[in-house]
Design a protein around this motif. Structure first.
Motif, mmCIF file in Angstrom:
data_model
loop_
_atom_site.group_PDB
_atom_site.id
_atom_site.type_symbol
_atom_site.label_atom_id
_atom_site.label_comp_id
_atom_site.label_asym_id
_atom_site.label_seq_id
_atom_site.Cartn_x
_atom_site.Cartn_y
_atom_site.Cartn_z
ATOM 1 N N ARG A 346 0.594 -1.283 -0.103
ATOM 2 C CA ARG A 346 -0.090 -0.054 -0.037
ATOM 3 C C ARG A 346 0.929 1.329 0.000
ATOM 4 O O ARG A 346 0.682 2.275 -0.836
ATOM 5 N N LYS A 350 1.719 4.091 -3.010
ATOM 6 C CA LYS A 350 1.567 5.524 -2.842
ATOM 7 C C LYS A 350 2.946 6.361 -3.086
ATOM 8 O O LYS A 350 2.868 7.338 -3.649
ATOM 9 N N LYS A 353 3.553 6.558 -7.048
ATOM 10 C CA LYS A 353 2.430 7.488 -7.365
ATOM 11 C C LYS A 353 2.956 8.834 -7.444
ATOM 12 O O LYS A 353 2.534 9.766 -8.281
#
Length: 357
Positions: A346, A350, A353
């Motif tokens: 996760r 993040k 990105k």
């Protein structure tokens, strides 16, 4: 004839005994028998623990492949810091590029080298921030040539530092080293010993990336560390210890790596440098894992995790979660490994990105 009578008699007996129904008589008497359904069926239970272990193994392989993302992200941050300090003619924007081209031609006609260099720097910063490394390198090389003609040492240092960071980001470590050497020579001529020592560490990191361990060790111990020590620069000494720890770890000299980790931790606590302390805790946990001291390694990872959360250092947290997954796997705790790797995935998504380059 006698054989047919025998077959008929057998059929009648089977029907009478209820083994077959009357409607099945023809198939029994007139057709050869055939097997229906699978010949073999394995009804043994599935080993769920083994399947979970295999899944964790695959995820760890992927995590290790993604480790380069963290290195790249840190290199991007360093590059952007340098680009933001670069002297430019104005904030670089795509809409202004045609105007910059016209201005560059005008300055060439006027033989205004200083203004030309500013425009070229602006192009370099623009393309560097866009992630177009070859174009950024081209323009910064042109700018350096003009800065050299002007004997603008401060400008030469800035441009050469940018080039060093760009070459490192693109994996061209030998070219990055040449830029490091140029910067060291310039800083020496300007009597900036602190910056000389800093650049020696950058040079050592590039040598380490090329696995030139003896040369990396030489630049840290014989060049950077004596300068930092002479100036009483504890932060510089701490960075030397960090680099030496990484160097010895890469060579599997774990006792030495652990000793320098301990020195780094002590200095980081004195200087209240949270980022350095987190890095030191991560690295000493890596050393302990290499020495198969997994329980103690986990204690250090948890300390680093808490500090990373408190200070919102997402890059460090991604690394920690991935390493904790690896540690739990080594301990045979596949459930905890899966949880840590879920969090790693996760956070990693993040981080990627948000990556500019």
């Amino acid at each position: 004839m006698q054989k047919n009578l025998i077959r008929g008699a057998v059929a009648v007996m089977l029907i009478a005994s209820g083994v077959v129904q009357a409607g099945e008589r023809d198939s029994l008497v007139n057709k050869p028998g055939r097997l229906v359904g699978p010949v073999y069926f394995d009804a043994s239970p599935v080993d769920s623990t083994l399947l979970f272990k295999q899944d964790i193994g695959k995820r760890l392989v992927m995590k290790n492949k993604q480790a380069a993302d963290l290195v790249k992200y840190n290199n991007v941050l360093m590059l952007h810091s340098l680009l933001n300090q670069t002297e430019i003619s104005g904030e670089p924007q795509e809409s202004l590029l045609p105007t910059l081209k016209i201005l560059l031609e005008d300055y060439k006609q006027l033989n205004d080298q200083r203004s030309q260099a500013l425009i070229l720097n602006t192009y370099g910063v623009y393309y560097g921030k866009k992630g177009n490394i070859p174009q950024a390198i081209h323009y910064f090389n042109e700018a350096y040539r003009l800065k050299e003609q002007l004997n603008d040492k401060r400008g030469m240092v800035s441009v050469a530092s940018n080039l060093g960071a760009l070459y490192r980001l693109s994996g061209e470590y030998q070219k990055a080293i040449l830029q490091n050497e140029t910067v060291i020579g310039l800083y020496r001529s300007m009597s900036k010993n602190h910056d000389v020592a800093d650049t020696y560490l950058q040079l050592a990191e590039n040598k380490l990336s090329l696995k030139k361990h003896d040369e990396a060790e030489y630049y840290i111990i014989k060049k950077a560390l004596p300068l930092f020590t002479r100036m009483g620069n504890k932060a510089g000494r701490m960075r030397c210890f960090q680099n030496l720890s990484a160097l010895y770890y890469q060579q599997k000299r774990y006792s030495q790596a652990k000793w320098f980790c301990i020195q780094t931790t002590a200095l980081a606590e004195k200087l209240n440098d949270k980022r350095a302390l987190i890095g030191s805790l991560i690295h000493i946990a890596e050393v302990k894992n290499a020495l198969e001291d997994h329980e103690d390694a986990l204690v250090d990872y948890k300390k680093a995790e808490l500090l990373a959360i408190q200070n919102q250092y997402i890059t460090s947290l991604v690394e920690i979660k991935g390493d904790m997954g690896e540690t739990y796997n080594l301990m045979g705790n596949y459930s905890a490994a899966g949880t840590a790797l879920d969090e790693y995935s996760r956070l990693h998504e993040k981080l990627v990105k948000g990556m500019v380059l």
